[in-house]
Design a protein around this motif. Sequence first.
Motif, short mmCIF file in Angstrom:
data_model
loop_
_atom_site.label_atom_id
_atom_site.label_comp_id
_atom_site.label_asym_id
_atom_site.label_seq_id
_atom_site.Cartn_x
_atom_site.Cartn_y
_atom_site.Cartn_z
N THR A 114 0.86 -1.17 0.00
CA THR A 114 0.00 0.00 0.00
C THR A 114 0.90 1.22 0.00
N SER A 115 0.64 2.13 -0.94
CA SER A 115 1.42 3.36 -1.02
C SER A 115 0.47 4.55 -1.15
N ALA A 116 0.99 5.74 -0.86
CA ALA A 116 0.16 6.95 -0.94
C ALA A 116 -0.11 7.34 -2.39
N VAL A 117 0.81 7.04 -3.27
CA VAL A 117 0.67 7.38 -4.69
C VAL A 117 0.93 6.13 -5.52
N ASP A 146 -3.43 4.34 -1.04
CA ASP A 146 -4.18 4.89 0.08
C ASP A 146 -3.52 6.21 0.48
N PRO A 147 -4.08 7.32 0.05
CA PRO A 147 -3.47 8.62 0.35
C PRO A 147 -3.40 8.93 1.84
N ILE A 153 5.56 3.39 2.13
CA ILE A 153 4.77 2.22 1.77
C ILE A 153 4.56 1.33 2.99
N VAL A 154 3.50 0.56 2.92
CA VAL A 154 3.23 -0.47 3.92
C VAL A 154 3.19 -1.78 3.15
N THR A 155 4.00 -2.74 3.60
CA THR A 155 4.07 -4.03 2.93
C THR A 155 3.65 -5.12 3.91
N LYS A 156 2.75 -5.96 3.46
CA LYS A 156 2.28 -7.07 4.30
C LYS A 156 2.56 -8.37 3.56
N ILE A 166 4.70 7.42 6.34
CA ILE A 166 4.92 8.67 7.08
C ILE A 166 3.86 8.82 8.17
N ARG A 167 2.66 8.37 7.88
CA ARG A 167 1.59 8.44 8.88
C ARG A 167 1.99 7.72 10.18
N THR A 168 2.54 6.53 10.07
CA THR A 168 2.97 5.78 11.25
C THR A 168 4.15 6.46 11.93
N GLN A 169 5.08 6.98 11.14
CA GLN A 169 6.22 7.67 11.72
C GLN A 169 5.77 8.91 12.50
#
Length: 183
Positions: A114-117, A146-147, A153-156, A166-169
């Motif tokens: 999942t990435s912002a762009v 997911d903006p 990025i979030v990788t699962k 950046i949101r988590t940071q």
Amino acid sequence: MKNLALARRYAKALLLIGKEDGQMDTYRRELESVCSVFQENDNLRQILSNPLYARAARRQILETVVQKLDLSRVMQSFLLLLFDKGRVERLKDVERSYQQLADAFQNIARAQITSAVALGDAAVEGIRAALVRMTNRDVVLAVDEDPRIIGGIVTKVGDLVYDGSIRTQLRNLRESFKRGEGI
């Protein structure tokens, strides 16, 4: 829990048949197809699992659906067996278990990015290559945007999550300031 174990047993039996006759991927596709038909048609699911309708009539409906879907003989027999054993309502769990078992047998890991762009093909391939090195498995990627994650990025991969957003940071930084660990 018991239902998942039961679904896994049915999936494992089908997988063993697929290994033996070389049709493992065919059965995977057919299970996906049947599950999507059931998911799209709520009435069909309800009729097949409703004991108020005569069992013979429900079985006949399932036989008709199976024939119209043009499934292999093994899959037809498998679905009728699930019905006869009163397990047809567990079909989605069986399909999920089959996917997991088939992936494990074929050394495949499924990953979600999942990435912002939107990511370019080169970036996606680079991430996939890194995941292949990390997991020692062939990696099948699903990519989402997911903006709300702002950037990164979030990788699962399976149950493991690599969150470089950046949101988590920012959330971690805020928590750090709240605890007085700031500067």
